[in-house]
Design a protein around this motif. Sequence first.
Motif, PDB file in Angstrom:
ATOM      1  N   HIS A  44       3.160  42.127  20.091  1.00  0.00           N
ATOM      2  CA  HIS A  44       3.211  41.551  21.437  1.00  0.00           C
ATOM      3  C   HIS A  44       3.784  40.133  21.438  1.00  0.00           C
ATOM      4  CE1 HIS A  44      -0.249  38.902  20.633  1.00  0.00           C
ATOM      5  NE2 HIS A  44      -0.866  39.942  20.099  1.00  0.00           N
ATOM      6  N   GLY A  48       0.095  37.500  24.839  1.00  0.00           N
ATOM      7  CA  GLY A  48      -0.907  38.417  24.339  1.00  0.00           C
ATOM      8  C   GLY A  48      -0.551  39.869  24.569  1.00  0.00           C
ATOM      9  N   LEU A  49      -1.505  40.735  24.292  1.00  0.00           N
ATOM     10  CA  LEU A  49      -1.297  42.168  24.443  1.00  0.00           C
ATOM     11  C   LEU A  49      -1.531  42.551  25.904  1.00  0.00           C
ATOM     12  CD1 LEU A  49      -0.599  44.795  23.077  1.00  0.00           C
ATOM     13  CD2 LEU A  49      -2.979  45.006  22.329  1.00  0.00           C
ATOM     14  N   ARG A  54       1.594  47.151  26.638  1.00  0.00           N
ATOM     15  CA  ARG A  54       0.970  48.466  26.425  1.00  0.00           C
ATOM     16  C   ARG A  54       1.788  49.569  27.100  1.00  0.00           C
ATOM     17  NH1 ARG A  54      -4.290  48.011  24.440  1.00  0.00           N
ATOM     18  NH2 ARG A  54      -5.232  45.941  24.629  1.00  0.00           N
ATOM     19  N   ASP A  71      -3.349  43.738  18.033  1.00  0.00           N
ATOM     20  CA  ASP A  71      -3.618  42.589  18.903  1.00  0.00           C
ATOM     21  C   ASP A  71      -3.822  41.367  18.012  1.00  0.00           C
ATOM     22  OD1 ASP A  71      -4.424  40.696  20.697  1.00  0.00           O
ATOM     23  OD2 ASP A  71      -6.007  41.907  21.620  1.00  0.00           O
ATOM     24  N   TYR A  73      -4.020  38.402  18.973  1.00  0.00           N
ATOM     25  CA  TYR A  73      -4.726  37.364  19.723  1.00  0.00           C
ATOM     26  C   TYR A  73      -6.214  37.661  19.899  1.00  0.00           C
ATOM     27  CZ  TYR A  73      -0.711  34.568  21.378  1.00  0.00           C
ATOM     28  OH  TYR A  73       0.368  33.719  21.480  1.00  0.00           O
ATOM     29  N   GLY A  75      -7.869  39.820  21.602  1.00  0.00           N
ATOM     30  CA  GLY A  75      -8.295  40.070  22.976  1.00  0.00           C
ATOM     31  C   GLY A  75      -7.905  39.026  23.988  1.00  0.00           C
ATOM     32  N   VAL A  77      -5.550  37.101  26.457  1.00  0.00           N
ATOM     33  CA  VAL A  77      -4.315  37.316  27.211  1.00  0.00           C
ATOM     34  C   VAL A  77      -4.165  36.142  28.176  1.00  0.00           C
ATOM     35  CG1 VAL A  77      -3.092  38.790  28.845  1.00  0.00           C
ATOM     36  CG2 VAL A  77      -4.474  39.826  27.042  1.00  0.00           C
TER      37      VAL A  77
END
Length: 227
Positions: A44, A48-49, A54, A71, A73, A75, A77
């Motif tokens: 990503h 973030g993801l 996604r 991920d 990071y 979690g 974002v």
Amino acid sequence: MLPAGPRRAAPVGSFPATKNNGQQRRIEHTTKWSHPMAEVLLFHHAQGLTTGVRDFARALEAAGHVVHLPDLYDGNVFGTLDEGMVYARGVGFDVLLEKGRLEADGLPDALAYVGFSLGVMPAQLLAQTRPGATAAIFLHGCLPVAEFGDAWPDGVPVQIHGMDADEWFVDGGDLEAAEEILLSASDAELFLYPGSDHLFTDNSLPAFDADASALALERVLGLLGRV
């Protein structure tokens, strides 16, 4: 743009550079491939993801590919690119790069590496240094080949995608690095799309460009379909 750092000139070969202007059009149907699909490790960007990343991964899966989506990071974002870059600097680019490298542990050697902007760092590191890479796809960013080796690895096709007026991509040195890869790799494509948005393939962000993103996805699927 990828984080600022020393920019060394990449080796220059004799393969002619080819640029492809990003015509705006939509995918009319999903291409069907008659041979086994690719296995992909996708990283990503600095925000973030996101749901947009996604969704891009889901589009690859819908075409039959296997996608691993780590991920980096944990979690987190972020709503803006600047906020994401602050977080990345706080964690440390070297730390994020190493986390990305470790994500390949235990996965097959034959992987295609895809990176969104900041995620190009681990994607390019692995494509250049981990044996068995089947393809490299860099969206919104690129580093000089010399960051991770002396030359682009033989037999690894590469695609690079960015907007032609994106200041992160054009003014940050990424476009120059992409053009160097065109001369270093035997199978390389640089796709420039009209516009100034950075993360134009992320449908969860204001920068999203539906037409350019659809064309980029079609081209990515085209490369994955032939590896």
